[in-house]
Scaffold this motif. Structure first.
Motif, PDB file in Angstrom:
ATOM      1  N   SER A   3       1.698 -34.880  37.641  1.00 28.49           N
ATOM      2  CA  SER A   3       2.599 -34.175  36.729  1.00 28.49           C
ATOM      3  C   SER A   3       2.479 -32.672  36.898  1.00 28.49           C
ATOM      4  O   SER A   3       1.635 -32.175  37.635  1.00 28.49           O
ATOM      5  CB  SER A   3       2.275 -34.576  35.291  1.00 28.49           C
ATOM      6  OG  SER A   3       0.930 -34.255  34.982  1.00 28.49           O
ATOM      7  N   GLN A   4       3.307 -31.933  36.214  1.00 24.98           N
ATOM      8  CA  GLN A   4       3.289 -30.484  36.310  1.00 24.98           C
ATOM      9  C   GLN A   4       3.494 -29.901  34.912  1.00 24.98           C
ATOM     10  O   GLN A   4       4.517 -29.327  34.609  1.00 24.98           O
ATOM     11  CB  GLN A   4       4.340 -29.958  37.299  1.00 24.98           C
ATOM     12  CG  GLN A   4       5.795 -30.364  37.049  1.00 24.98           C
ATOM     13  CD  GLN A   4       6.081 -31.804  37.296  1.00 24.98           C
ATOM     14  OE1 GLN A   4       5.495 -32.420  38.169  1.00 24.98           O
ATOM     15  NE2 GLN A   4       6.964 -32.370  36.515  1.00 24.98           N
ATOM     16  N   LYS A   5       2.448 -30.057  34.086  1.00 20.05           N
ATOM     17  CA  LYS A   5       2.509 -29.529  32.735  1.00 20.05           C
ATOM     18  C   LYS A   5       2.326 -28.016  32.726  1.00 20.05           C
ATOM     19  O   LYS A   5       2.762 -27.330  31.808  1.00 20.05           O
ATOM     20  CB  LYS A   5       1.448 -30.199  31.862  1.00 20.05           C
ATOM     21  CG  LYS A   5       1.678 -31.687  31.659  1.00 20.05           C
ATOM     22  CD  LYS A   5       0.575 -32.310  30.822  1.00 20.05           C
ATOM     23  CE  LYS A   5       0.803 -33.806  30.641  1.00 20.05           C
ATOM     24  NZ  LYS A   5      -0.302 -34.438  29.864  1.00 20.05           N
ATOM     25  N   MET A   6       1.652 -27.508  33.753  1.00 17.39           N
ATOM     26  CA  MET A   6       1.385 -26.067  33.833  1.00 17.39           C
ATOM     27  C   MET A   6       1.297 -25.647  35.287  1.00 17.39           C
ATOM     28  O   MET A   6       0.799 -26.404  36.127  1.00 17.39           O
ATOM     29  CB  MET A   6       0.077 -25.732  33.107  1.00 17.39           C
ATOM     30  CG  MET A   6      -0.222 -24.251  32.992  1.00 17.39           C
ATOM     31  SD  MET A   6      -1.695 -23.957  31.956  1.00 17.39           S
ATOM     32  CE  MET A   6      -1.443 -22.208  31.556  1.00 17.39           C
ATOM     33  N   ILE A   7       1.785 -24.453  35.576  1.00 16.32           N
ATOM     34  CA  ILE A   7       1.667 -23.884  36.914  1.00 16.32           C
ATOM     35  C   ILE A   7       0.997 -22.523  36.798  1.00 16.32           C
ATOM     36  O   ILE A   7       1.458 -21.659  36.034  1.00 16.32           O
ATOM     37  CB  ILE A   7       3.031 -23.758  37.614  1.00 16.32           C
ATOM     38  CG1 ILE A   7       3.689 -25.139  37.739  1.00 16.32           C
ATOM     39  CG2 ILE A   7       2.866 -23.119  38.989  1.00 16.32           C
ATOM     40  CD1 ILE A   7       5.026 -25.127  38.448  1.00 16.32           C
ATOM     41  N   LEU A   8      -0.087 -22.355  37.516  1.00 18.41           N
ATOM     42  CA  LEU A   8      -0.794 -21.082  37.577  1.00 18.41           C
ATOM     43  C   LEU A   8      -0.426 -20.372  38.870  1.00 18.41           C
ATOM     44  O   LEU A   8      -0.158 -21.009  39.883  1.00 18.41           O
ATOM     45  CB  LEU A   8      -2.305 -21.300  37.504  1.00 18.41           C
ATOM     46  CG  LEU A   8      -2.820 -22.045  36.271  1.00 18.41           C
ATOM     47  CD1 LEU A   8      -4.327 -22.267  36.374  1.00 18.41           C
ATOM     48  CD2 LEU A   8      -2.478 -21.284  35.000  1.00 18.41           C
ATOM     49  N   PHE A   9      -0.441 -19.045  38.821  1.00 17.95           N
ATOM     50  CA  PHE A   9      -0.004 -18.247  39.959  1.00 17.95           C
ATOM     51  C   PHE A   9      -1.040 -17.193  40.331  1.00 17.95           C
ATOM     52  O   PHE A   9      -1.730 -16.624  39.477  1.00 17.95           O
ATOM     53  CB  PHE A   9       1.306 -17.510  39.628  1.00 17.95           C
ATOM     54  CG  PHE A   9       2.472 -18.405  39.378  1.00 17.95           C
ATOM     55  CD1 PHE A   9       3.304 -18.807  40.415  1.00 17.95           C
ATOM     56  CD2 PHE A   9       2.756 -18.853  38.085  1.00 17.95           C
ATOM     57  CE1 PHE A   9       4.393 -19.631  40.182  1.00 17.95           C
ATOM     58  CE2 PHE A   9       3.843 -19.690  37.842  1.00 17.95           C
ATOM     59  CZ  PHE A   9       4.661 -20.084  38.892  1.00 17.95           C
ATOM     60  N   VAL A 124      -1.859 -16.872  35.134  1.00 23.90           N
ATOM     61  CA  VAL A 124      -2.155 -16.118  36.356  1.00 23.90           C
ATOM     62  C   VAL A 124      -3.659 -16.049  36.561  1.00 23.90           C
ATOM     63  O   VAL A 124      -4.422 -15.815  35.613  1.00 23.90           O
ATOM     64  CB  VAL A 124      -1.574 -14.689  36.277  1.00 23.90           C
ATOM     65  CG1 VAL A 124      -1.988 -13.867  37.497  1.00 23.90           C
ATOM     66  CG2 VAL A 124      -0.055 -14.721  36.142  1.00 23.90           C
ATOM     67  N   ILE A 125      -4.088 -16.288  37.793  1.00 26.97           N
ATOM     68  CA  ILE A 125      -5.476 -16.032  38.206  1.00 26.97           C
ATOM     69  C   ILE A 125      -5.418 -15.132  39.440  1.00 26.97           C
ATOM     70  O   ILE A 125      -4.866 -15.529  40.470  1.00 26.97           O
ATOM     71  CB  ILE A 125      -6.233 -17.317  38.582  1.00 26.97           C
ATOM     72  CG1 ILE A 125      -6.099 -18.392  37.503  1.00 26.97           C
ATOM     73  CG2 ILE A 125      -7.704 -17.003  38.842  1.00 26.97           C
ATOM     74  CD1 ILE A 125      -6.727 -19.712  37.913  1.00 26.97           C
ATOM     75  N   SER A 126      -5.998 -13.941  39.355  1.00 29.74           N
ATOM     76  CA  SER A 126      -5.916 -12.992  40.452  1.00 29.74           C
ATOM     77  C   SER A 126      -7.294 -12.452  40.820  1.00 29.74           C
ATOM     78  O   SER A 126      -8.099 -12.141  39.939  1.00 29.74           O
ATOM     79  CB  SER A 126      -5.005 -11.815  40.055  1.00 29.74           C
ATOM     80  OG  SER A 126      -4.986 -10.820  41.059  1.00 29.74           O
ATOM     81  N   ASN A 127      -7.562 -12.356  42.114  1.00 29.84           N
ATOM     82  CA  ASN A 127      -8.731 -11.617  42.590  1.00 29.84           C
ATOM     83  C   ASN A 127      -8.408 -10.134  42.514  1.00 29.84           C
ATOM     84  O   ASN A 127      -7.640  -9.617  43.333  1.00 29.84           O
ATOM     85  CB  ASN A 127      -9.063 -12.002  44.032  1.00 29.84           C
ATOM     86  CG  ASN A 127      -9.814 -13.315  44.132  1.00 29.84           C
ATOM     87  OD1 ASN A 127     -10.175 -13.913  43.129  1.00 29.84           O
ATOM     88  ND2 ASN A 127     -10.051 -13.768  45.349  1.00 29.84           N
ATOM     89  N   ILE A 151      -3.570 -14.435  31.442  1.00 28.81           N
ATOM     90  CA  ILE A 151      -3.627 -13.703  32.713  1.00 28.81           C
ATOM     91  C   ILE A 151      -5.087 -13.348  32.956  1.00 28.81           C
ATOM     92  O   ILE A 151      -5.701 -12.623  32.170  1.00 28.81           O
ATOM     93  CB  ILE A 151      -2.744 -12.447  32.676  1.00 28.81           C
ATOM     94  CG1 ILE A 151      -1.268 -12.847  32.531  1.00 28.81           C
ATOM     95  CG2 ILE A 151      -2.966 -11.586  33.925  1.00 28.81           C
ATOM     96  CD1 ILE A 151      -0.334 -11.690  32.249  1.00 28.81           C
ATOM     97  N   MET A 152      -5.648 -13.876  34.036  1.00 28.06           N
ATOM     98  CA  MET A 152      -7.064 -13.701  34.325  1.00 28.06           C
ATOM     99  C   MET A 152      -7.259 -12.910  35.616  1.00 28.06           C
ATOM    100  O   MET A 152      -6.592 -13.187  36.613  1.00 28.06           O
ATOM    101  CB  MET A 152      -7.744 -15.064  34.483  1.00 28.06           C
ATOM    102  CG  MET A 152      -7.709 -15.940  33.245  1.00 28.06           C
ATOM    103  SD  MET A 152      -8.276 -17.642  33.578  1.00 28.06           S
ATOM    104  CE  MET A 152      -9.877 -17.352  34.344  1.00 28.06           C
ATOM    105  N   THR A 153      -8.161 -11.942  35.587  1.00 29.36           N
ATOM    106  CA  THR A 153      -8.561 -11.268  36.817  1.00 29.36           C
ATOM    107  C   THR A 153     -10.046 -11.520  37.047  1.00 29.36           C
ATOM    108  O   THR A 153     -10.825 -11.676  36.101  1.00 29.36           O
ATOM    109  CB  THR A 153      -8.315  -9.752  36.766  1.00 29.36           C
ATOM    110  OG1 THR A 153      -9.093  -9.172  35.704  1.00 29.36           O
ATOM    111  CG2 THR A 153      -6.840  -9.450  36.535  1.00 29.36           C
ATOM    112  N   SER A 154     -10.433 -11.560  38.303  1.00 29.85           N
ATOM    113  CA  SER A 154     -11.822 -11.840  38.651  1.00 29.85           C
ATOM    114  C   SER A 154     -12.765 -10.786  38.070  1.00 29.85           C
ATOM    115  O   SER A 154     -13.922 -11.091  37.770  1.00 29.85           O
ATOM    116  CB  SER A 154     -11.981 -11.914  40.167  1.00 29.85           C
ATOM    117  OG  SER A 154     -11.428 -10.769  40.792  1.00 29.85           O
ATOM    118  N   SER A 155     -12.288  -9.554  37.883  1.00 30.46           N
ATOM    119  CA  SER A 155     -13.150  -8.507  37.334  1.00 30.46           C
ATOM    120  C   SER A 155     -13.627  -8.836  35.931  1.00 30.46           C
ATOM    121  O   SER A 155     -14.730  -8.465  35.533  1.00 30.46           O
ATOM    122  CB  SER A 155     -12.409  -7.168  37.321  1.00 30.46           C
ATOM    123  OG  SER A 155     -11.303  -7.226  36.450  1.00 30.46           O
TER     124      SER A 155
END
Length: 247
Positions: A3-9, A124-127, A151-155
């Motif tokens: 399924s696709q309940k959520m899409i992270l980018f 969002v997950i971003s380095n 929205i998540m950043t690795s920092s």
């Protein structure tokens, strides 16, 4: 593929790209915020030292651990004896905005509108060494009609993709199971393999109209994990349509 309940980018090169990236412009923005510079440090001296120090830190941290821009700036400011007219958090925002003027990848806004219309959650997950707050401000300005769940950043969370911990944290924040989440990114080694190892379904965003050296890196990398390979956002929405109609 379930399924696709959520899409992270991913952010850089996926939702947006940075065609005019220039760190010196960020340092110039910081220098405009200086209140006192007792040692008369020049922009060139500051930039040269910053570059050398960042390279040293990157070699020490490896590929899986992140440093936070606030800590980096605090060290530099104290090292040179500089004081600013604003808090470090504001200085970070000014530098982040000066370094580049990002552009939305082709069709990203329409794709997000499609997800909203089908009640598919997003995040969002971003380095990124920049804070999650700085990235959130940028994304909210760039996609004013869209609201990401988080929205998540690795920092902010220590770990860099492809380390599984940052993906696992995102899963816990979502309140869903990993198998209910897709992850879209433009880096085979970092995004696709990292998401797969964390139990998310990977989507490889491979739009060759978006400039960047990542294409050369990907062409040299071979993977053998289940994933969806798309060359534009229309292909993602078409696949979602196919799955939705097949339910």
């Amino acid at each position: 593929m379930t399924s696709q309940k959520m899409i992270l980018f991913d952010y850089g090169g996926t939702l947006m790209y940075e065609p005019d990236f220039n760190p010196r412009c960020g340092n110039e923005a910081l220098f405009r915020l200086i209140k006192d510079n007792p040692n008369n440090v020049t922009l060139d001296e500051f930039t040269d030292y910053l570059t050398r120090l960042f390279d040293e830190i990157r070699a020490l941290r490896g590929e899986y651990i992140e440093i936070h821009e606030h800590h980096f700036l605090k060290y530099l400011i104290d090292y040179f004896g500089i004081t600013l007219t604003v808090p470090v958090e504001y200085a970070e925002m000014e530098m982040f905005n000066a370094i580049t003027h990002p552009v939305i990848t082709p069709g990203a806004d329409s794709m997000l509108a499609y997800l909203r219309s089908h009640n598919i959650r997003t995040g969002v997950i971003s380095n990124l060494c920049w804070s999650g707050e700085a990235l959130s401000t940028r994304l909210c300005k760039s996609f004013p009609e869209h609201q990401f769940d988080f929205i998540m950043t690795s920092s902010d969370y220590i770990f860099r993709k492809p380390d599984k911990h940052i993906f696992e944290l995102a899963v816990r924040k979502s309140g869903l199971s990993a198998e209910d989440i897709w992850y879209c990114g433009n880096d085979l080694a970092v995004d696709v393999v990292g998401a797969h190892h964390a139990g998310l379904f990977p989507v490889f965003y491979d739009d060759r109209t978006v400039p960047g050296v990542i294409h050369e890196k990907n062409d040299k990398y071979t993977i053998d994990v289940p994933h969806l390979h798309i060359s534009n956002w229309g292909e993602l929405t078409a696949e979602l349509d196919r799955l939705i109609k097949g339910r």
